[in-house]
Enzyme design. Structure first.
Site, mmCIF file in Angstrom:
data_model
loop_
_atom_site.group_PDB
_atom_site.id
_atom_site.type_symbol
_atom_site.label_atom_id
_atom_site.label_comp_id
_atom_site.label_asym_id
_atom_site.label_seq_id
_atom_site.Cartn_x
_atom_site.Cartn_y
_atom_site.Cartn_z
ATOM 1 N N HIS A 127 42.071 30.062 40.877
ATOM 2 C CA HIS A 127 42.243 28.993 40.299
ATOM 3 C C HIS A 127 42.351 27.885 41.345
ATOM 4 O O HIS A 127 42.309 28.168 42.599
ATOM 5 C CB HIS A 127 43.905 29.229 39.958
ATOM 6 C CG HIS A 127 44.985 29.436 41.197
ATOM 7 N ND1 HIS A 127 45.025 30.365 41.860
ATOM 8 C CD2 HIS A 127 45.497 28.566 41.825
ATOM 9 C CE1 HIS A 127 45.832 30.433 42.753
ATOM 10 N NE2 HIS A 127 46.167 29.287 42.643
ATOM 11 N N HIS A 172 41.385 22.814 46.195
ATOM 12 C CA HIS A 172 40.566 24.123 46.737
ATOM 13 C C HIS A 172 41.115 25.350 45.806
ATOM 14 O O HIS A 172 41.924 25.159 45.348
ATOM 15 C CB HIS A 172 40.920 24.496 47.997
ATOM 16 C CG HIS A 172 42.438 24.655 48.370
ATOM 17 N ND1 HIS A 172 43.214 23.717 48.461
ATOM 18 C CD2 HIS A 172 42.952 25.722 48.033
ATOM 19 C CE1 HIS A 172 44.445 24.159 48.547
ATOM 20 N NE2 HIS A 172 44.595 25.618 48.492
ATOM 21 N N THR A 211 45.052 24.845 42.396
ATOM 22 C CA THR A 211 46.330 24.010 42.224
ATOM 23 C C THR A 211 46.105 22.691 42.189
ATOM 24 O O THR A 211 45.437 22.107 42.988
ATOM 25 C CB THR A 211 47.409 24.491 43.297
ATOM 26 O OG1 THR A 211 47.450 25.877 43.404
ATOM 27 C CG2 THR A 211 48.462 23.675 43.239
ATOM 28 N N THR A 255 41.779 29.029 46.855
ATOM 29 C CA THR A 255 42.009 30.071 47.720
ATOM 30 C C THR A 255 41.253 31.440 47.332
ATOM 31 O O THR A 255 41.503 31.727 46.177
ATOM 32 C CB THR A 255 43.426 30.120 48.021
ATOM 33 O OG1 THR A 255 44.293 28.899 48.064
ATOM 34 C CG2 THR A 255 43.865 31.116 49.138
#
Ligand code: A2P
Length: 219
Positions: A150, A70, A152, A72
């Site tokens: 971004h 995902h 992760t 965030t």
């Protein structure tokens, strides 16, 4: 309505569909393979705490990915984080909740702490990007909104996921300074840059589009 009580998630973000998760992980794996074969990377293997005598670098073991991929937008901490309630009330957040979005991945990066995908947000996507996200992380510096966006892909042992966005901002700071003599290497995925201190950024020659749903995570 007035009878509803707000329920705040741990965080809000764009959640990748199953297929897009596999595709993104594959793209990340390819970079790890490329790096593992690269002499320049082996030279700097010490940055990753690797023993000089090791001949084979297994970064896939180094980074341990877990959970659904995902991007965030807001870490809300069940409503306890600064600005969590204001964020929940943003018109765009309410309007777009549960909507589908295509995100563009423009690059991939690896540091001794984290592995991540750099996301290029559209104007519409920036509507649900918190106004203070970059400021919160960098304090003094003015970076364009959305710089921190971004996904992760993995963290080294004992590293918290929040570090991935901070590592990305560090790359962007170094790009902005632009006075370093970075090592650049052309790969079949795009331009690979070494910034020193174990920080590698791949600028994808073709951006990867991923399908996502905007929503909240309530574990
Ligand atoms: P990221 O968005 O870089 O992946 P955790 O598992 O540590 O509770 O975090 C849940 C998610 O929220 C992770 O995706 C994580 O990082 C993100 N996150 C955690 N803490 C913060 C924070 N202080 N600011 C922004 N994002 C955070």
């Amino acid at each position: 309505g007035s009878l509803e009580e707000a329920v705040y998630p741990l965080f809000y973000g764009w959640f990748l569909t199953h297929k897009s998760q596999s595709h993104t992980k594959e793209t990340g794996k390819k970079l790890l393979e490329t790096l593992g074969e690269l002499d320049e990377f082996k030279e700097h293997w010490g940055d990753f705490g690797g023993a000089a005598s090791e001949t084979r670098i297994n970064l896939e073991e180094y980074f341990d990915g877990k959970g659904i991929l995902h991007c965030t937008t807001k870490f809300s901490d069940y409503g306890k984080a600064t600005g969590a309630q204001e964020y929940a009330e943003l018109e765009a957040v309410k309007e777009f909740f549960s909507s589908a979005f295509h995100l563009q991945i423009s690059g991939l990066f690896i540091t001794p702490r984290t592995a991540g995908a750099r996301v290029r947000l559209s104007d519409k996507q920036l509507e649900v990007w918190p106004a203070d996200s970059e400021k919160e992380a960098t304090l003094s510096e003015e970076l364009p909104r959305g710089s921190r966006a971004h996904i992760t892909l993995g963290c080294a042992k004992d590293v918290e996921a929040v570090q991935t966005g901070l590592d990305l901002l560090e790359f962007i700071r170094m790009e902005k300074e632009g006075d370093q003599d970075w090592a650049v290497k052309d790969t079949d995925q795009g331009k690979l840059r070494y910034f020193g201190k174990g920080m590698w950024m791949l600028e994808l020659s073709e951006e990867v589009t991923v399908k996502t749903i905007f929503g909240g995570f309530y574990p």
